[in-house]
Write an enzyme that holds these catalytic residues in place. Sequence first.
Site, PDB file in Angstrom:
ATOM      1  CG  HIS A  56      16.067 -45.257  32.661  1.00  0.00           C
ATOM      2  ND1 HIS A  56      16.040 -46.113  31.588  1.00  0.00           N
ATOM      3  CD2 HIS A  56      17.151 -44.461  32.483  1.00  0.00           C
ATOM      4  CE1 HIS A  56      17.072 -45.840  30.791  1.00  0.00           C
ATOM      5  NE2 HIS A  56      17.750 -44.834  31.309  1.00  0.00           N
ATOM      6  CG  HIS A 218      20.157 -46.464  27.869  1.00  0.00           C
ATOM      7  ND1 HIS A 218      20.956 -47.185  28.704  1.00  0.00           N
ATOM      8  CD2 HIS A 218      19.849 -45.329  28.519  1.00  0.00           C
ATOM      9  CE1 HIS A 218      21.150 -46.510  29.815  1.00  0.00           C
ATOM     10  NE2 HIS A 218      20.482 -45.382  29.738  1.00  0.00           N
TER      11      HIS A 218
END
Lengths: 333, 211
Positions: A56, A218
């Site tokens: 991320h 995700h």
Amino acid sequence: MKMLINAPERVVEDALRGMAAAHPELVVDVENRVVIRRDAPVAGKVSLVSGGGSGHEPLHAGFVGRGMLDGACPGEVFTSPVPDQALRAAAATDSGSGVLFVVKNYTGDVLNFDMAMELAEDEGVRAARVLVEDDVAVTDSLFTAGRRGTGGTLFVEKLAGAAAEEGAPLETVEALARRVAGACRSYGVALSPCSTPAKGGPTFDLPAGELELGIGIHGEPGRERRAMMTSAEIAEVTVDALLEDLGDSATEHPFLALVNGMGSTPLLELYGFNAEVRRVLAARGVVVARTLVGNYVTSLDMAGCSVTLCEVDEELLRLWDAPVSTAALRWGC
Amino acid sequence: MEDGSRRVAELDTGFFVRWLTETASAVDREADRLTELDSAIGDADHGSNLRRGFTAVTAALTDKPPPSPGAALGLAGRTLVSKVGGASGPLYGTLLRRTGRELGDAATVSREELARAMSTGVEAVAALGGAAEGDKTMLDALLPAVRALPESFTAARRAAAEGAVGTVPMRARRGRASYLGERSIGHEDPGAASSLLLVAALERSWEAADE
């Protein structure tokens, strides 16, 4: 799928070595996977520690520095860190004023940070926790693991980080972080899936000509698939999802807006999208006080975007404008 | 072969070390399939995460040979918590630690005692994850397996296999697959699939004891 890596199991370690080489103002413990600001612990200051799965970036290690996080602990790709890492980051940055863990609401993150909290208290570190759960795409909280933590994390870390930098005590920083977390709403859209190093290819199929609405960060598929839309149409869907959740309060206060890229959408497209988002918000009577456009809470190489709105008052706006000096966010100093 | 009926199951430390290393081999063999299942409804890392954890478990057992069945499970559980991360680290770690704690310092345990201890361990997993049977999680394999374990290791493995397959038509209510809502239907839960590997390794460890 070609990737700029040596081996899947070395991705996080290699990135940390590179981060250490680029940022002498950070202490990067590659072996134990902890990143802290070099001047930590800062006397009299509450420490902010966050962490989560890698993939991320720049979240979270890119937000370590003056005015934001004191420490971060990156896990494996899309896998929360282990309790030992969070404990190490807390112990290394605690000045005696206590530690606030910023945790995104995923089962793994919550379990591992809860264990870290217990271990920290065993070691005499005062610890508190704030949960970020801002993703409005998760509507059915009773039948899911609850709303996911996504772009709102950046606002919680920046605003609570600014308050901590000013010397606010743990209880105040925690209450403020909780208020910000409650004021954030996010919604994301994928134009392509992402590819994890472990799998070596896309994590789901998304045919050309279709997009996925209500995605997380995700690479998990979203809730709904539709025919590809224009930037203007995506902005309508996204803003309406956010405003529906905010209800009538949406026009009462100004907002901070994050127009966030998921990893492989060019800034050219993100700025164009921001223009559409602002147009739709204005049409709905929503005032934006500050805007951040860029790749901040990403999902590896996914194409797409998310929008986060954070309702602010004068105090939060002042904290947003306060100086920050990190690898990924820097202004006022 | 059918186990248990012909002789009393006295399970020693060797049995438990074999169980854990058999699980490690199975996870290593099946890691790609677990990751594939996880990519359908999760985030495509279940196989690689468990492989990393159980590889560390095998190393820890060699490094510090445990003195009892309970100690073997405790060491394995702590290793998983400190090496895996994600949800599966704390959940599998808790399962093994709590089961190990229930077994205490006993040098050998019966299959019935193991079943009771594992039942406590599985309840701890349910409490930690806030999940119940039917939520499309590892519990859908583990709970039937623990109920069948007093009968035989084979019965436990069959129950776990049925439980894992039984997650296919379920809609996920916990874990990352829950975000998919209706779209989680039609896929086997990766956690139930890995739990079957753990239970099947029990049976293999028992058969190896017989040889």
